[in-house]
Motif scaffolding. Sequence first.
Motif, PDB file in Angstrom:
ATOM      1  N   LEU A 118       0.825  -1.219   0.000  1.00 33.97           N
ATOM      2  CA  LEU A 118       0.000   0.000   0.000  1.00 33.97           C
ATOM      3  C   LEU A 118       0.860   1.270   0.000  1.00 33.97           C
ATOM      4  O   LEU A 118       0.620   2.197  -0.778  1.00 33.97           O
ATOM      5  CB  LEU A 118      -0.856   0.051   1.279  1.00 33.97           C
ATOM      6  CG  LEU A 118      -2.167  -0.703   1.348  1.00 33.97           C
ATOM      7  CD1 LEU A 118      -2.704  -0.643   2.769  1.00 33.97           C
ATOM      8  CD2 LEU A 118      -3.165  -0.073   0.391  1.00 33.97           C
ATOM      9  N   ALA A 119       1.844   1.274   0.881  1.00 37.02           N
ATOM     10  CA  ALA A 119       2.697   2.463   1.006  1.00 37.02           C
ATOM     11  C   ALA A 119       3.456   2.705  -0.289  1.00 37.02           C
ATOM     12  O   ALA A 119       3.680   3.852  -0.687  1.00 37.02           O
ATOM     13  CB  ALA A 119       3.674   2.282   2.165  1.00 37.02           C
ATOM     14  N   ALA A 120       3.812   1.610  -0.964  1.00 33.61           N
ATOM     15  CA  ALA A 120       4.626   1.759  -2.172  1.00 33.61           C
ATOM     16  C   ALA A 120       3.792   2.236  -3.361  1.00 33.61           C
ATOM     17  O   ALA A 120       4.211   3.123  -4.089  1.00 33.61           O
ATOM     18  CB  ALA A 120       5.327   0.440  -2.498  1.00 33.61           C
ATOM     19  N   PHE A 121       2.578   1.671  -3.554  1.00 35.18           N
ATOM     20  CA  PHE A 121       1.868   2.113  -4.756  1.00 35.18           C
ATOM     21  C   PHE A 121       1.186   3.465  -4.579  1.00 35.18           C
ATOM     22  O   PHE A 121       0.966   4.174  -5.553  1.00 35.18           O
ATOM     23  CB  PHE A 121       0.946   1.032  -5.343  1.00 35.18           C
ATOM     24  CG  PHE A 121      -0.351   0.790  -4.628  1.00 35.18           C
ATOM     25  CD1 PHE A 121      -1.399   1.694  -4.692  1.00 35.18           C
ATOM     26  CD2 PHE A 121      -0.529  -0.383  -3.895  1.00 35.18           C
ATOM     27  CE1 PHE A 121      -2.590   1.442  -4.035  1.00 35.18           C
ATOM     28  CE2 PHE A 121      -1.717  -0.629  -3.236  1.00 35.18           C
ATOM     29  CZ  PHE A 121      -2.750   0.293  -3.292  1.00 35.18           C
ATOM     30  N   THR A 122       0.911   3.854  -3.319  1.00 35.67           N
ATOM     31  CA  THR A 122       0.406   5.224  -3.130  1.00 35.67           C
ATOM     32  C   THR A 122       1.579   6.199  -3.016  1.00 35.67           C
ATOM     33  O   THR A 122       1.400   7.399  -3.174  1.00 35.67           O
ATOM     34  CB  THR A 122      -0.464   5.340  -1.859  1.00 35.67           C
ATOM     35  OG1 THR A 122       0.311   4.927  -0.727  1.00 35.67           O
ATOM     36  CG2 THR A 122      -1.709   4.467  -1.952  1.00 35.67           C
ATOM     37  N   ASN A 123       2.770   5.653  -2.751  1.00 32.45           N
ATOM     38  CA  ASN A 123       4.001   6.444  -2.701  1.00 32.45           C
ATOM     39  C   ASN A 123       3.856   7.692  -1.834  1.00 32.45           C
ATOM     40  O   ASN A 123       4.261   8.783  -2.238  1.00 32.45           O
ATOM     41  CB  ASN A 123       4.438   6.809  -4.131  1.00 32.45           C
ATOM     42  CG  ASN A 123       5.911   7.179  -4.189  1.00 32.45           C
ATOM     43  OD1 ASN A 123       6.688   6.786  -3.319  1.00 32.45           O
ATOM     44  ND2 ASN A 123       6.292   7.937  -5.198  1.00 32.45           N
TER      45      ASN A 123
ATOM     46  N   GLY B  49      -1.551  12.693   6.470  1.00 29.21           N
ATOM     47  CA  GLY B  49      -2.056  11.435   7.025  1.00 29.21           C
ATOM     48  C   GLY B  49      -0.923  10.491   7.405  1.00 29.21           C
ATOM     49  O   GLY B  49      -0.920   9.897   8.488  1.00 29.21           O
ATOM     50  N   ALA B  50       0.034  10.350   6.499  1.00 32.67           N
ATOM     51  CA  ALA B  50       1.146   9.429   6.766  1.00 32.67           C
ATOM     52  C   ALA B  50       1.944   9.908   7.978  1.00 32.67           C
ATOM     53  O   ALA B  50       2.296   9.108   8.857  1.00 32.67           O
ATOM     54  CB  ALA B  50       2.048   9.324   5.539  1.00 32.67           C
ATOM     55  N   VAL B  51       2.203  11.215   8.024  1.00 35.15           N
ATOM     56  CA  VAL B  51       2.986  11.739   9.151  1.00 35.15           C
ATOM     57  C   VAL B  51       2.194  11.597  10.452  1.00 35.15           C
ATOM     58  O   VAL B  51       2.757  11.270  11.501  1.00 35.15           O
ATOM     59  CB  VAL B  51       3.417  13.205   8.876  1.00 35.15           C
ATOM     60  CG1 VAL B  51       4.013  13.843  10.116  1.00 35.15           C
ATOM     61  CG2 VAL B  51       4.417  13.231   7.727  1.00 35.15           C
ATOM     62  N   THR B  52       0.873  11.792  10.364  1.00 37.44           N
ATOM     63  CA  THR B  52       0.055  11.625  11.568  1.00 37.44           C
ATOM     64  C   THR B  52       0.114  10.178  12.049  1.00 37.44           C
ATOM     65  O   THR B  52       0.240   9.909  13.247  1.00 37.44           O
ATOM     66  CB  THR B  52      -1.401  12.051  11.295  1.00 37.44           C
ATOM     67  OG1 THR B  52      -1.392  13.410  10.859  1.00 37.44           O
ATOM     68  CG2 THR B  52      -2.269  11.944  12.543  1.00 37.44           C
ATOM     69  N   ILE B  53       0.053   9.230  11.121  1.00 33.28           N
ATOM     70  CA  ILE B  53       0.163   7.805  11.487  1.00 33.28           C
ATOM     71  C   ILE B  53       1.503   7.533  12.170  1.00 33.28           C
ATOM     72  O   ILE B  53       1.575   6.887  13.226  1.00 33.28           O
ATOM     73  CB  ILE B  53      -0.009   6.900  10.242  1.00 33.28           C
ATOM     74  CG1 ILE B  53      -1.494   6.766   9.917  1.00 33.28           C
ATOM     75  CG2 ILE B  53       0.638   5.536  10.447  1.00 33.28           C
ATOM     76  CD1 ILE B  53      -1.814   5.830   8.767  1.00 33.28           C
ATOM     77  N   GLU B  54       2.582   8.047  11.602  1.00 36.47           N
ATOM     78  CA  GLU B  54       3.903   7.783  12.205  1.00 36.47           C
ATOM     79  C   GLU B  54       3.982   8.416  13.596  1.00 36.47           C
ATOM     80  O   GLU B  54       4.508   7.811  14.536  1.00 36.47           O
ATOM     81  CB  GLU B  54       5.024   8.284  11.290  1.00 36.47           C
ATOM     82  CG  GLU B  54       5.018   7.517   9.956  1.00 36.47           C
ATOM     83  CD  GLU B  54       6.385   7.280   9.346  1.00 36.47           C
ATOM     84  OE1 GLU B  54       7.322   8.023   9.659  1.00 36.47           O
ATOM     85  OE2 GLU B  54       6.488   6.319   8.536  1.00 36.47           O
ATOM     86  N   ASN B  55       3.435   9.619  13.728  1.00 35.22           N
ATOM     87  CA  ASN B  55       3.481  10.266  15.048  1.00 35.22           C
ATOM     88  C   ASN B  55       2.551   9.571  16.055  1.00 35.22           C
ATOM     89  O   ASN B  55       2.850   9.533  17.249  1.00 35.22           O
ATOM     90  CB  ASN B  55       3.168  11.762  14.919  1.00 35.22           C
ATOM     91  CG  ASN B  55       4.351  12.521  14.308  1.00 35.22           C
ATOM     92  OD1 ASN B  55       5.484  12.043  14.354  1.00 35.22           O
ATOM     93  ND2 ASN B  55       4.087  13.677  13.732  1.00 35.22           N
ATOM     94  N   GLU B  56       1.455   9.014  15.556  1.00 33.14           N
ATOM     95  CA  GLU B  56       0.569   8.223  16.422  1.00 33.14           C
ATOM     96  C   GLU B  56       1.333   7.026  16.997  1.00 33.14           C
ATOM     97  O   GLU B  56       1.229   6.709  18.184  1.00 33.14           O
ATOM     98  CB  GLU B  56      -0.618   7.665  15.614  1.00 33.14           C
ATOM     99  CG  GLU B  56      -1.823   8.569  15.553  1.00 33.14           C
ATOM    100  CD  GLU B  56      -2.455   8.798  16.917  1.00 33.14           C
ATOM    101  OE1 GLU B  56      -2.625   7.828  17.672  1.00 33.14           O
ATOM    102  OE2 GLU B  56      -2.748   9.965  17.220  1.00 33.14           O
ATOM    103  N   LEU B  57       2.069   6.340  16.124  1.00 34.74           N
ATOM    104  CA  LEU B  57       2.849   5.176  16.571  1.00 34.74           C
ATOM    105  C   LEU B  57       3.873   5.593  17.622  1.00 34.74           C
ATOM    106  O   LEU B  57       4.068   4.901  18.630  1.00 34.74           O
ATOM    107  CB  LEU B  57       3.560   4.521  15.384  1.00 34.74           C
ATOM    108  CG  LEU B  57       2.667   3.704  14.455  1.00 34.74           C
ATOM    109  CD1 LEU B  57       3.400   3.379  13.156  1.00 34.74           C
ATOM    110  CD2 LEU B  57       2.206   2.409  15.132  1.00 34.74           C
ATOM    111  N   LEU B  58       4.515   6.728  17.370  1.00 32.46           N
ATOM    112  CA  LEU B  58       5.520   7.197  18.333  1.00 32.46           C
ATOM    113  C   LEU B  58       4.848   7.567  19.658  1.00 32.46           C
ATOM    114  O   LEU B  58       5.390   7.280  20.730  1.00 32.46           O
ATOM    115  CB  LEU B  58       6.296   8.380  17.745  1.00 32.46           C
ATOM    116  CG  LEU B  58       7.211   7.984  16.560  1.00 32.46           C
ATOM    117  CD1 LEU B  58       7.627   9.208  15.757  1.00 32.46           C
ATOM    118  CD2 LEU B  58       8.447   7.213  17.050  1.00 32.46           C
TER     119      LEU B  58
END
Length: 481
Positions: A109-114, A125-134
């Motif tokens: 998913l991450a690769a084809f939406t790049n 959204g991607a940065v929010t997901i990474e910060n959520e994990l942190l």
Amino acid sequence: MKKLVDRIIALEKISKELEPTEKERDLLNQEVQSYANRFIETLKTKPAFSEANVDSRKLKMGSEKLSLATLLEVYGSEVADQGIKPASGGHLGYIPGGGIYTAALADFLAAFTNEYAGMYFGSPGAVTIENELLDWMKGVFGFPKDAVGNLTSGGSIANLVALTAARDKHQIKNEKVTKSVIYMSPQVHHCIHKAIRIIGLEDVQVRLLALDALSKIDPVQLEETIKQDLRDGLQPFMVIASAGTTDTGAIDPLHEIGVIAKRHKLWYHVDGAYGGFFILAEEKKTLFKGIEMADSLVIDPHKSLFIPYGLGAVLVKDKEAVFHSHHYTANYMQDALVDMQINPADVSPELTKHFRGLRLWLPLQLHGLKPFVACLEEKLLLTTYFRNKLEAIGFRLGPEPDLSVSYFWYPVTQVEENKFNEKLMELMHQDGSVFLSSTRIDGRFVIRMAILSFRTKIDTIDSAMVMIKNCSSATKLYFKI
Ligand SMILES: *Cc1c(COP(=O)(O)O)cnc(C)c1O
């Protein structure tokens, strides 16, 4: 103009090859899907280790097109079937993890939406997901919410980011370098030594502390060493503890070390790349007491959360210390200056990066945390099971481990014990049905077990025992004892 357009159209005919049609995509996906199924279904029957026999001609870069079927076949024979099989449950060497399937789907998913996961502006959204994990990790390890962190490619880069922050906070530069002292166990992972060199601290004083019988830092000795260095006019700067060493899985006394670090105003770094997430196993929680005192912490989801290789994490309490070396603004980035969230690029040497957070976020959401915790607890019990079985057939064991790394050796008197165990290891590698690695503890050659792959099950340990029995008999025959 006409000529220009004609040329563009001619090139487009060739370049459109890079965008397969929906039908072609279906076919490509099916081929990979069936390869994946065959790969996973046959994992159990294949050896966990095969000595290298790569036909490099098959992997040569050519300019001609090849079919996906051909490439998958070559991948299978020259890559997946060679060396250590990190996906195999029989991988009990170094630090395994396994690589759960749903994380691979997240990578797809991450690769084809790049998604551009370096800056909030590019992919909020991607940065929010990474910060959520942190944020989730901050909660797990008792770090404050305003700590910063980064999802790195692994523990080595995570340690590099942490040590850089420590250096910058304490401004270890110029003539201060040779007077500054870092305290650590001789058992720290070698990436710590690499990081010290990379950040220009090669000439810093490194104190490798003596360890107790369980290979842990002795806090009394740590404090005495610090006091002696102060008397000698040196500047104690940082202490590094391990929450699970790579060699024996030992967890240093994190709380006691933390108290000493605070008393002397030292940066306290904890490397939990291997062991950190065992804090989720209820019965092990107390061993991690004091981890929340760390100024910086490293953990590796590609180890103790079973994610495929390429995911480490670092947490640092002092945001300014991290930003000093990593936060940058450039003219061509002026549109991106909306600080709604911490940008991964401000906490890491990377700018453009893989959206690697998705490979952890998706599996955690899809499966929930429970199976991950159960898997960690299962690994702890399998370690005990394995040790009991080994002891029953005459092996000597290293001390009761804190976690799931341990070691053993076969005691002999007729020949040199190390020689015997080296031969035994060699025969086990030739067999390969289960992969174990070796290390040296106080000069003794020992065989090391690291039970961390999510695919390691009770029947894996039973197969390991069959292999070990066979190889022990063969080693005895070899030495005629
Ligand atoms: C594996 C490990 C590292 C290095 O992490 P990578 O992900 O391999 O870069 C650092 N510290 C410890 C304790 C480890 O086990």
